[in-house]
Design a protein around this motif. Structure first.
Motif, PDB file in Angstrom:
ATOM      1  N   LYS A 265       0.761  -1.302   0.078  1.00 58.27           N
ATOM      2  CA  LYS A 265       0.153  -0.067  -0.076  1.00 58.27           C
ATOM      3  C   LYS A 265       0.917   1.319  -0.049  1.00 58.27           C
ATOM      4  O   LYS A 265       1.668   1.303   0.854  1.00 58.27           O
ATOM      5  CB  LYS A 265      -0.821  -0.105   1.221  1.00 58.27           C
ATOM      6  CG  LYS A 265      -1.860  -0.978   1.160  1.00 58.27           C
ATOM      7  CD  LYS A 265      -3.074  -0.630   0.570  1.00 58.27           C
ATOM      8  CE  LYS A 265      -4.631  -1.255   0.799  1.00 58.27           C
ATOM      9  NZ  LYS A 265      -5.868  -0.645   0.386  1.00 58.27           N
ATOM     10  N   ARG A 266       0.861   2.003  -1.210  1.00 59.07           N
ATOM     11  CA  ARG A 266       1.788   3.151  -1.201  1.00 59.07           C
ATOM     12  C   ARG A 266       0.712   4.252  -1.718  1.00 59.07           C
ATOM     13  O   ARG A 266      -0.239   4.129  -2.173  1.00 59.07           O
ATOM     14  CB  ARG A 266       2.773   2.927  -2.458  1.00 59.07           C
ATOM     15  CG  ARG A 266       3.986   1.969  -1.893  1.00 59.07           C
ATOM     16  CD  ARG A 266       4.635   2.126  -0.742  1.00 59.07           C
ATOM     17  NE  ARG A 266       4.932   3.289  -0.571  1.00 59.07           N
ATOM     18  CZ  ARG A 266       6.642   3.425  -0.660  1.00 59.07           C
ATOM     19  NH1 ARG A 266       7.219   2.296  -0.990  1.00 59.07           N
ATOM     20  NH2 ARG A 266       7.217   4.506  -0.534  1.00 59.07           N
ATOM     21  N   PHE A 267       1.244   5.644  -1.468  1.00 59.84           N
ATOM     22  CA  PHE A 267       0.422   6.774  -1.828  1.00 59.84           C
ATOM     23  C   PHE A 267       0.949   7.158  -3.550  1.00 59.84           C
ATOM     24  O   PHE A 267       1.953   6.995  -3.722  1.00 59.84           O
ATOM     25  CB  PHE A 267       1.137   7.970  -1.113  1.00 59.84           C
ATOM     26  CG  PHE A 267       0.277   9.357  -1.491  1.00 59.84           C
ATOM     27  CD1 PHE A 267      -1.020   9.381  -0.678  1.00 59.84           C
ATOM     28  CD2 PHE A 267       0.686  10.297  -2.388  1.00 59.84           C
ATOM     29  CE1 PHE A 267      -1.713  10.535  -1.196  1.00 59.84           C
ATOM     30  CE2 PHE A 267       0.030  11.186  -2.724  1.00 59.84           C
ATOM     31  CZ  PHE A 267      -1.335  11.444  -2.098  1.00 59.84           C
TER      32      PHE A 267
ATOM     33  N   ARG B 107      -3.813   6.346  -0.882  1.00 58.80           N
ATOM     34  CA  ARG B 107      -3.162   5.007  -0.689  1.00 58.80           C
ATOM     35  C   ARG B 107      -3.797   3.957  -1.380  1.00 58.80           C
ATOM     36  O   ARG B 107      -4.882   3.596  -1.101  1.00 58.80           O
ATOM     37  CB  ARG B 107      -3.077   4.775   0.721  1.00 58.80           C
ATOM     38  CG  ARG B 107      -1.971   5.563   1.660  1.00 58.80           C
ATOM     39  CD  ARG B 107      -1.882   5.354   2.970  1.00 58.80           C
ATOM     40  NE  ARG B 107      -1.402   3.901   3.132  1.00 58.80           N
ATOM     41  CZ  ARG B 107      -0.201   3.757   3.564  1.00 58.80           C
ATOM     42  NH1 ARG B 107       0.481   4.243   3.596  1.00 58.80           N
ATOM     43  NH2 ARG B 107      -0.242   2.073   3.887  1.00 58.80           N
TER      44      ARG B 107
ATOM     45  N   CYS C 157       1.154   1.533  -9.900  1.00 58.51           N
ATOM     46  CA  CYS C 157      -0.120   1.393  -9.135  1.00 58.51           C
ATOM     47  C   CYS C 157      -1.289   0.523  -9.773  1.00 58.51           C
ATOM     48  O   CYS C 157      -1.212   0.475 -11.089  1.00 58.51           O
ATOM     49  CB  CYS C 157      -0.675   2.963  -9.307  1.00 58.51           C
ATOM     50  SG  CYS C 157      -2.419   3.075  -8.476  1.00 58.51           S
TER      51      CYS C 157
END
Length: 55
Positions: free
Chosen positions: A3-5, A12, A35
């Motif tokens: 989970k990344r921004f 997120r 993403c």
């Protein structure tokens, strides 16, 4: 999957790490992430590892 921004989604989201087989990974090394929502690829630093002794 991490989970990344995401800069495009502004939230997120789940990201895939696009691995390079000949690279030595430490957490400060920049990795290429993609993403899963919008498909944008970007280089981000790895997440800090958590020590088992803290649990």
């Amino acid at each position: 999957m991490e989970k990344r921004f995401c800069d495009r989604c502004m939230a997120r989201t789940a990201h895939d790490v696009m691995e390079e087989p000949d690279a030595i990974y430490t957490y400060k090394r920049r990795r290429k992430y993609r993403c899963q929502e919008c498909g944008k690829t970007s280089f981000k630093r790895g997440l800090r590892p958590s020590a088992e002794s803290v649990y």
